[in-house]
Design a protein around this motif. Structure first.
Motif, mmCIF file in Angstrom:
data_model
loop_
_atom_site.group_PDB
_atom_site.id
_atom_site.type_symbol
_atom_site.label_atom_id
_atom_site.label_comp_id
_atom_site.label_asym_id
_atom_site.label_seq_id
_atom_site.Cartn_x
_atom_site.Cartn_y
_atom_site.Cartn_z
ATOM 1 N N VAL A 185 -64.012 -46.727 -13.884
ATOM 2 C CA VAL A 185 -65.342 -46.151 -13.706
ATOM 3 C C VAL A 185 -66.283 -46.771 -14.727
ATOM 4 C CG1 VAL A 185 -66.677 -44.019 -13.591
ATOM 5 C CG2 VAL A 185 -64.243 -43.986 -13.012
ATOM 6 N N LEU A 186 -67.471 -47.137 -14.271
ATOM 7 C CA LEU A 186 -68.510 -47.694 -15.144
ATOM 8 C C LEU A 186 -69.726 -46.789 -15.131
ATOM 9 C CD1 LEU A 186 -69.876 -50.057 -16.780
ATOM 10 C CD2 LEU A 186 -70.619 -50.938 -14.548
ATOM 11 N N ASP A 187 -70.346 -46.586 -16.300
ATOM 12 C CA ASP A 187 -71.616 -45.872 -16.353
ATOM 13 C C ASP A 187 -72.502 -46.506 -17.419
ATOM 14 O OD1 ASP A 187 -73.106 -43.288 -15.396
ATOM 15 O OD2 ASP A 187 -73.396 -43.396 -17.563
ATOM 16 N N LEU A 188 -73.793 -46.616 -17.097
ATOM 17 C CA LEU A 188 -74.776 -47.190 -18.002
ATOM 18 C C LEU A 188 -75.911 -46.208 -18.229
ATOM 19 C CD1 LEU A 188 -75.131 -50.727 -16.346
ATOM 20 C CD2 LEU A 188 -73.561 -50.083 -18.187
ATOM 21 N N GLU A 189 -76.378 -46.112 -19.462
ATOM 22 C CA GLU A 189 -77.625 -45.428 -19.785
ATOM 23 C C GLU A 189 -78.629 -46.510 -20.179
ATOM 24 O OE1 GLU A 189 -78.077 -42.303 -19.217
ATOM 25 O OE2 GLU A 189 -75.968 -41.928 -18.749
ATOM 26 N N ALA A 208 -85.109 -53.147 -16.888
ATOM 27 C CA ALA A 208 -84.486 -52.155 -17.767
ATOM 28 C C ALA A 208 -83.378 -52.797 -18.602
ATOM 29 C CB ALA A 208 -83.926 -51.005 -16.939
ATOM 30 N N ARG A 209 -83.126 -52.229 -19.744
ATOM 31 C CA ARG A 209 -82.064 -52.695 -20.650
ATOM 32 C C ARG A 209 -81.022 -51.591 -20.810
ATOM 33 N NH1 ARG A 209 -84.292 -57.056 -23.620
ATOM 34 N NH2 ARG A 209 -86.005 -57.860 -22.346
ATOM 35 N N ARG A 259 -74.120 -47.076 -7.355
ATOM 36 C CA ARG A 259 -73.803 -48.487 -7.618
ATOM 37 C C ARG A 259 -75.008 -49.394 -7.386
ATOM 38 N NH1 ARG A 259 -73.490 -51.395 -3.118
ATOM 39 N NH2 ARG A 259 -73.563 -50.241 -1.156
ATOM 40 N N THR A 260 -75.948 -48.999 -6.522
ATOM 41 C CA THR A 260 -77.092 -49.855 -6.232
ATOM 42 C C THR A 260 -78.048 -49.952 -7.412
ATOM 43 O OG1 THR A 260 -78.294 -48.008 -5.211
ATOM 44 C CG2 THR A 260 -76.995 -49.424 -3.751
ATOM 45 N N PHE A 261 -77.845 -49.154 -8.439
ATOM 46 C CA PHE A 261 -78.629 -49.279 -9.670
ATOM 47 C C PHE A 261 -77.831 -50.014 -10.742
ATOM 48 C CE2 PHE A 261 -79.794 -47.702 -13.904
ATOM 49 C CZ PHE A 261 -81.121 -48.127 -13.947
ATOM 50 N N ASP A 262 -76.638 -49.529 -11.039
ATOM 51 C CA ASP A 262 -75.889 -50.066 -12.180
ATOM 52 C C ASP A 262 -75.455 -51.520 -11.983
ATOM 53 O OD1 ASP A 262 -74.508 -47.511 -14.125
ATOM 54 O OD2 ASP A 262 -75.825 -47.124 -12.449
ATOM 55 N N LEU A 263 -74.993 -51.891 -10.790
ATOM 56 C CA LEU A 263 -74.514 -53.264 -10.592
ATOM 57 C C LEU A 263 -75.634 -54.295 -10.710
ATOM 58 C CD1 LEU A 263 -71.732 -53.246 -7.850
ATOM 59 C CD2 LEU A 263 -71.552 -53.970 -10.232
ATOM 60 N N PRO A 264 -76.769 -54.123 -10.017
ATOM 61 C CA PRO A 264 -77.851 -55.095 -10.203
ATOM 62 C C PRO A 264 -78.365 -55.149 -11.641
ATOM 63 C CG PRO A 264 -78.211 -53.824 -8.213
ATOM 64 C CD PRO A 264 -77.077 -53.162 -8.945
ATOM 65 N N LEU A 265 -78.420 -53.997 -12.301
ATOM 66 C CA LEU A 265 -78.874 -53.974 -13.689
ATOM 67 C C LEU A 265 -77.912 -54.749 -14.582
ATOM 68 C CD1 LEU A 265 -80.686 -53.008 -15.974
ATOM 69 C CD2 LEU A 265 -79.382 -50.891 -16.044
ATOM 70 N N ASP A 272 -68.710 -45.649 -4.414
ATOM 71 C CA ASP A 272 -69.858 -44.906 -4.946
ATOM 72 C C ASP A 272 -69.769 -43.444 -4.493
ATOM 73 O OD1 ASP A 272 -72.290 -43.806 -5.618
ATOM 74 O OD2 ASP A 272 -73.488 -45.470 -4.862
ATOM 75 N N PRO A 273 -69.333 -42.546 -5.373
ATOM 76 C CA PRO A 273 -69.228 -41.126 -4.979
ATOM 77 C C PRO A 273 -70.554 -40.507 -4.547
ATOM 78 C CG PRO A 273 -67.999 -41.550 -6.993
ATOM 79 C CD PRO A 273 -68.810 -42.774 -6.725
#
Length: 368
Positions: A163-167, A176-177, A252-258, A283-284
């Motif tokens: 599992v991956l998560d980004l803030e 975004a960074r 996933r459509t946010f975290d992967l492209p970022l 993507d749950p």
């Protein structure tokens, strides 16, 4: 504005205003209009003063203090904090922050600050202490999950997940960074995990701070360099995916492209470059949206239904743990059968009773 023990309300009101908007707070006093409440307040402060005695240095004494009750993202009181004045052996006053249990560990239970500390500076300290407390609680959950398991064996058809998560600093995947990243490797147990704070090198907007409580001061003071950190993160993801783990990302459509944009910004090979193929992720959030008529599909909504224990919203490692719990619930029982039936109808496939597979989950997570 500085703390005035004779008239603390303006400072405390400004302190609550300086906290992220998902926080809420109230001051317990003084309740001069209600003698019983005021008696209880004075009793609690006297009890606290006895506890503070072990932290005091020779010649120090605590003065008047006011208690704040703080909650994060819900109506449940998470932390009780006392802000008060402290006199030293040279009679120079200063400020102290105390939270007996919960917010700080024993070493951080009593914090000294200059009397000239602003409400914003005290808010920064409270956010830092709260994040540290949440990290300790999440780590306890994960260590328990590593030792005893958290879900039934075989719940995930592909064996292991990562599992991956980004803030982040914002919602635009191109600009975004990343300010915090975490990953969690699991089957029915927690197998390995990590989380790291990153200095993005750019100012963190107020809107982002309101979500994850990470401000410029925290990121620049404790954050790691982004290039080396992101390189290591993507390397870990690539290794575990190559070893057979399925990538899981909530939204996933946010975290992967970022993540790809950040790799490009720092001249790093992307996850697809390292794998030598297109990256797929379960993507749950998308699965919930397509299989349920409920109103809320945010991670906080689904975690409230399917996750237990100390889950800290918008702390990357806590979100990884919540995502694991949510996916485990969506894969089992009627939830899992609903995914299979949905795809069978969509593809006009008569095999609506076949076992749930990773193929089903990836298809339900994508555009079919």
């Amino acid at each position: 504005m500085f703390f005035d023990s004779c008239a603390p309300e303006p400072f405390l009101d400004a302190l609550i205003e300086a906290l992220p908007y998902e926080w809420s707070g109230s001051c317990t006093g003084p309740q001069l209009s209600d003698s019983h409440l005021e008696m209880l307040r004075q009793r609690d402060l006297a009890r606290d003063a006895q506890a503070w005695a072990r932290f005091l240095r020779p010649g120090e004494a605590t003065g008047p203090g006011e208690r704040l009750l703080l909650s994060l993202g819900d109506d449940v009181i998470r932390y009780g904090v006392v802000v008060g004045s402290l006199s030293g052996p040279d009679h120079a006053p200063s400020l102290f922050i105390s939270s007996s249990g919960g917010l700080a560990d024993q070493e951080g239970e009593f914090q000294r600050l200059p009397l000239t500390s602003t409400p914003a500076e005290v808010a920064h300290l409270l956010c830092r202490l709260a994040r540290a407390a949440d990290r300790r609680a999440i780590e306890r959950e994960l260590h328990e999950a590593a030792a005893e398991g958290r879900h039934r064996a075989g719940w995930f058809p592909g064996g292991r997940i990562i599992v991956l998560d980004l803030e982040t600093t914002g919602l635009d995947t191109e600009t975004a960074r990343v300010v915090e990243a975490a990953w969690l490797l699991a089957d029915h147990r927690a197998l390995a995990w990590d989380s790291i704070l990153i200095d993005p090198g750019v100012p963190i907007p107020q809107d982002a701070y309101n979500v994850h409580s990470i401000d410029d001061r925290l990121a620049s003071g404790e954050g790691a360099a982004p290039s080396e950190t992101l390189d290591a993160l993507v390397g870990v993801l690539a290794k575990h995916i190559s070893d057979g783990a399925t990538l899981v990302i909530f939204n996933r459509t946010f975290d992967l492209p970022l993540l790809d944009a950040e790799c490009g910004r720092h001249g790093l090979p992307t996850l697809a470059d390292r794998l030598g193929r297109h990256v797929q992720a379960v993507d749950p959030m998308r699965i919930s949206q397509r299989t349920s008529n409920r109103d809320g599909h945010a991670l906080s909504d689904l975690a409230a239904l399917y996750s237990t224990g100390a889950i800290a919203a918008h702390m990357a490692l806590g979100d990884c743990l919540a995502t694991w719990d949510v996916l485990a619930a969506l894969c089992q029982g009627e939830h899992g059968r609903r995914i299979v039936r949905l795809l069978a109808r969509w593809h006009e496939n008569p095999r609506a009773d076949e076992p749930l597979s990773v193929r089903h989950l990836l298809a339900c997570s994508s555009g079919w």
